[in-house]
Design a protein around this motif. Structure first.
Motif, PDB file in Angstrom:
ATOM      1  N   TYR A  16       0.807  -1.221   0.000  1.00  0.00           N
ATOM      2  CA  TYR A  16       0.000   0.000   0.000  1.00  0.00           C
ATOM      3  C   TYR A  16       0.843   1.274   0.000  1.00  0.00           C
ATOM      4  O   TYR A  16       0.315   2.366   0.208  1.00  0.00           O
ATOM      5  CB  TYR A  16      -0.937  -0.002   1.214  1.00  0.00           C
ATOM      6  N   GLY A  17       2.140   1.135  -0.241  1.00  0.00           N
ATOM      7  CA  GLY A  17       3.018   2.294  -0.267  1.00  0.00           C
ATOM      8  C   GLY A  17       2.737   3.184  -1.466  1.00  0.00           C
ATOM      9  O   GLY A  17       2.394   2.706  -2.549  1.00  0.00           O
ATOM     10  N   ARG A  18       2.911   4.489  -1.272  1.00  0.00           N
ATOM     11  CA  ARG A  18       2.738   5.454  -2.354  1.00  0.00           C
ATOM     12  C   ARG A  18       3.851   6.480  -2.305  1.00  0.00           C
ATOM     13  O   ARG A  18       4.264   6.914  -1.224  1.00  0.00           O
ATOM     14  CB  ARG A  18       1.384   6.180  -2.221  1.00  0.00           C
ATOM     15  N   PRO A  19       4.336   6.892  -3.461  1.00  0.00           N
ATOM     16  CA  PRO A  19       5.358   7.946  -3.470  1.00  0.00           C
ATOM     17  C   PRO A  19       4.759   9.281  -3.042  1.00  0.00           C
ATOM     18  O   PRO A  19       3.619   9.599  -3.396  1.00  0.00           O
ATOM     19  CB  PRO A  19       5.791   8.004  -4.937  1.00  0.00           C
ATOM     20  N   ARG A  20       5.515  10.021  -2.264  1.00  0.00           N
ATOM     21  CA  ARG A  20       5.152  11.417  -2.075  1.00  0.00           C
ATOM     22  C   ARG A  20       5.328  12.126  -3.420  1.00  0.00           C
ATOM     23  O   ARG A  20       6.028  11.610  -4.295  1.00  0.00           O
ATOM     24  CB  ARG A  20       6.043  12.027  -1.005  1.00  0.00           C
ATOM     25  N   PRO A  21       4.687  13.269  -3.629  1.00  0.00           N
ATOM     26  CA  PRO A  21       4.784  13.912  -4.947  1.00  0.00           C
ATOM     27  C   PRO A  21       6.225  14.017  -5.439  1.00  0.00           C
ATOM     28  O   PRO A  21       7.101  14.511  -4.725  1.00  0.00           O
ATOM     29  CB  PRO A  21       4.171  15.295  -4.700  1.00  0.00           C
ATOM     30  N   ILE A  22       6.461  13.533  -6.642  1.00  0.00           N
ATOM     31  CA  ILE A  22       7.796  13.549  -7.239  1.00  0.00           C
ATOM     32  C   ILE A  22       7.885  14.802  -8.094  1.00  0.00           C
ATOM     33  O   ILE A  22       7.395  14.851  -9.221  1.00  0.00           O
ATOM     34  CB  ILE A  22       8.035  12.270  -8.073  1.00  0.00           C
ATOM     35  N   THR A  23       8.497  15.806  -7.551  1.00  0.00           N
ATOM     36  CA  THR A  23       8.488  17.126  -8.172  1.00  0.00           C
ATOM     37  C   THR A  23       9.760  17.874  -7.790  1.00  0.00           C
ATOM     38  O   THR A  23      10.285  17.685  -6.689  1.00  0.00           O
ATOM     39  CB  THR A  23       7.241  17.924  -7.708  1.00  0.00           C
ATOM     40  N   PRO A  24      10.245  18.734  -8.664  1.00  0.00           N
ATOM     41  CA  PRO A  24      11.429  19.533  -8.329  1.00  0.00           C
ATOM     42  C   PRO A  24      11.158  20.612  -7.284  1.00  0.00           C
ATOM     43  O   PRO A  24      12.090  21.248  -6.807  1.00  0.00           O
ATOM     44  CB  PRO A  24      11.832  20.146  -9.675  1.00  0.00           C
ATOM     45  N   ILE A  25       9.891  20.786  -6.928  1.00  0.00           N
ATOM     46  CA  ILE A  25       9.559  21.808  -5.933  1.00  0.00           C
ATOM     47  C   ILE A  25       9.046  21.158  -4.647  1.00  0.00           C
ATOM     48  O   ILE A  25       8.208  21.733  -3.943  1.00  0.00           O
ATOM     49  CB  ILE A  25       8.510  22.798  -6.489  1.00  0.00           C
ATOM     50  N   PHE A  26       9.563  19.995  -4.313  1.00  0.00           N
ATOM     51  CA  PHE A  26       9.053  19.284  -3.146  1.00  0.00           C
ATOM     52  C   PHE A  26       9.092  20.119  -1.861  1.00  0.00           C
ATOM     53  O   PHE A  26       8.116  20.137  -1.106  1.00  0.00           O
ATOM     54  CB  PHE A  26       9.806  17.968  -2.932  1.00  0.00           C
ATOM     55  N   PRO A  27      10.187  20.816  -1.548  1.00  0.00           N
ATOM     56  CA  PRO A  27      10.188  21.601  -0.302  1.00  0.00           C
ATOM     57  C   PRO A  27       9.091  22.653  -0.253  1.00  0.00           C
ATOM     58  O   PRO A  27       8.422  22.813   0.772  1.00  0.00           O
ATOM     59  CB  PRO A  27      11.575  22.238  -0.283  1.00  0.00           C
ATOM     60  N   GLN A  28       8.908  23.372  -1.367  1.00  0.00           N
ATOM     61  CA  GLN A  28       7.869  24.394  -1.401  1.00  0.00           C
ATOM     62  C   GLN A  28       6.479  23.774  -1.296  1.00  0.00           C
ATOM     63  O   GLN A  28       5.595  24.299  -0.617  1.00  0.00           O
ATOM     64  CB  GLN A  28       7.975  25.223  -2.689  1.00  0.00           C
ATOM     65  N   MET A  29       6.293  22.644  -1.981  1.00  0.00           N
ATOM     66  CA  MET A  29       5.016  21.951  -1.910  1.00  0.00           C
ATOM     67  C   MET A  29       4.723  21.497  -0.485  1.00  0.00           C
ATOM     68  O   MET A  29       3.619  21.674   0.043  1.00  0.00           O
ATOM     69  CB  MET A  29       5.041  20.756  -2.868  1.00  0.00           C
ATOM     70  N   SER A  30       5.739  20.893   0.152  1.00  0.00           N
ATOM     71  CA  SER A  30       5.567  20.380   1.506  1.00  0.00           C
ATOM     72  C   SER A  30       5.225  21.501   2.477  1.00  0.00           C
ATOM     73  O   SER A  30       4.336  21.358   3.338  1.00  0.00           O
ATOM     74  CB  SER A  30       6.847  19.659   1.948  1.00  0.00           C
ATOM     75  N   ASP A  31       5.922  22.626   2.367  1.00  0.00           N
ATOM     76  CA  ASP A  31       5.635  23.772   3.228  1.00  0.00           C
ATOM     77  C   ASP A  31       4.203  24.277   3.020  1.00  0.00           C
ATOM     78  O   ASP A  31       3.510  24.616   3.982  1.00  0.00           O
ATOM     79  CB  ASP A  31       6.610  24.913   2.951  1.00  0.00           C
TER      80      ASP A  31
END
Length: 454
Positions: free
Chosen positions: A399-414
């Motif tokens: 049931y594992g899923r990748p967190r969004p794979i994006t070059p803006i991960f820090p900004q997205m996470s914040d």
């Protein structure tokens, strides 16, 4: 929370030094063409008279992790005496900065360790060599869950070889449950409680007047990357999404009705149902002040060491992560990749495949007690196939899923963490909060595109 800090927290800032890598004349072309050539993977790939030196950078871990890497490097060089590996452990707080500087200056290490959420940044910058062809040649891809490989895949290319996994589950105070006559959850990883069942139990146990709280659903609101790691699954479990599959936008995903439902459910735990609190007393779970907490596999050892009188099976137990319409858990941890500028990529893959292959993972996990990312390696440890650790292992595998794979991960996470804070703590309108998060995320991606065009 040691493992969480290593597994989740991303300090990569897209732009500046790292984004500048994509403008270097040969980085992008290397990344776009390297996967088309089939590497030579025989033991005779390095001719007897040739001597190859590989540089390998990684974040320095604890003594056990460092010893495990030392053992793997030594055994590799014994197997391949014509390949030397110069390993450089770098303190975690300095690692990303030093790595970005080395890449921007055109002198990166041949091999680098990266945390899963940062892969999109490095791959987008052209700093990594695709590993897809290597994996297809002798990487035994079938031994790795597809969702795990997807965590290290960007624009249809695999960029990293996974070594370990981490996972989260539902920890509950068994005695508090029994005192209220609450049936205990199943220990079967395929039979989680629904969030409605969790809420019902939390309401029965909740007693703020006596300092007892029902549930901490996501480790509070402290570190954005860390607590967002706990919040993504709630969105997925209730049918929502965070970003588009290509990691370019949140519009139409973060603002979907399903995501709004998940955010509202989370906020209601604090503001409507009042089974969660913004502040808890110190160590509330082992001290009997918190009935349910969502926590990680790494906490088992911490509880055993620091709270020896709070015993698994007597005082508390573990159940799979709750579900809504579906089961989901975030995956991804530290992995190894090859620099796009490496002149010895075949030899670098030989080393990576040694470390992250079945036997390498068994060596590493046997010493560190981490969860291997390969089916075969995890199967080799009896404790990983028995309660309670089997819950963490099977959840990741199935049931594992990748967190969004994006070059803006820090900004997205914040932005996602701020959204949850605004709605839950600030009691802000949910539509306005999500709309602001979508705008922030999409602007961050537009800024990356603009930087690349300069």
């Amino acid at each position: 929370m040691k493992k969480l800090s290593q597994t989740v927290v991303s300090a990569i800032v897209v732009g500046g030094l790292l984004a500048g890598c994509s403008s270097q004349s040969d980085s992008g072309s290397t990344a776009s063409t390297s996967s088309s050539s089939v590497p030579n993977q025989t033991d005779t790939a390095v001719k007897k008279e040739e001597k190859v030196k590989l540089t390998f950078w990684r974040n320095s871990g604890n003594d056990t992790e460092n010893a495990a890497y030392d053992k793997l490097v030594a055994s590799f060089m014994q197997k391949y005496p014509n390949i030397s590996v110069e390993m450089t452990p770098i303190p975690y707080s300095d690692y990303d900065t030093k790595l970005r500087v080395s890449i921007a200056s055109g002198s990166p290490p041949d091999i680098m360790a990266l945390d899963a959420p940062t892969v999109g940044s490095y791959a987008n910058a052209g700093a990594l060599k695709p590993l897809t062809t290597y994996f297809k040649t002798d990487g035994n891809m079938e031994d790795i869950p597809k969702s795990t490989l997807a965590t290290y895949t960007y624009q249809n290319e695999i960029y990293m070889a996974p070594l370990t996994e981490s996972s989260i589950a539902m920890f509950y105070n068994k005695k508090l449950f029994q005192a209220k006559g609450i049936p205990l959850p199943s220990k079967n990883p395929d039979e989680p409680w629904t969030w409605d069942q969790v809420l019902e139990a939390a309401k029965k146990v909740n007693d703020p007047a006596n300092g007892i709280f029902g549930i901490d659903p996501a480790q509070g609101f402290g570190n954005a990357g860390g607590t967002a790691y706990f919040k993504y699954p709630i969105i997925w479990q209730l049918g929502g999404e965070i970003m588009s599959p290509d990691g370019k936008t949140s519009k139409g995903f973060l603002d979907s009705p399903q995501t709004k439902k998940a955010v509202q459910f989370f906020s209601d735990l604090y503001n409507k149902d009042k089974v969660s609190a913004l502040e808890y007393p110190p160590d509330p779970f082992p001290n009997g002040k918190l009935a349910i907490t969502i926590d990680g596999s790494w906490s088992l050892a911490n509880l055993k060491e620091k709270f020896p009188n709070f015993k698994l099976g007597e005082d508390y137990d573990i159940a799979p992560l709750p579900k809504g319409t579906t089961q989901a858990v975030a995956n991804g941890s530290w992995a190894l990749g090859i620099s796009a500028k490496s002149k010895h990529s075949d030899e670098a893959w030989k080393f990576i495949n040694w470390v992250t292959g079945e036997e390498g993972q068994k060596t590493y996990a046997g010493m560190t007690k981490d969860i291997p990312s390969r089916y075969s390696s995890a199967k080799a440890f009896p404790e990983l196939n028995e309660y309670p650790k089997n819950i963490f292992v099977i959840q990741n595998q199935k049931y594992g899923r990748p967190r969004p794979i994006t070059p803006i991960f820090p900004q997205m996470s914040d932005a996602v963490n701020k959204m949850f804070e605004d709605v839950t703590i600030g009691k802000r309108n949910i539509d306005a909060s999500i709309a602001e998060a979508v705008t922030t995320i999409d602007k961050a991606y537009a800024d990356v595109l603009a930087q690349q065009k300069k």
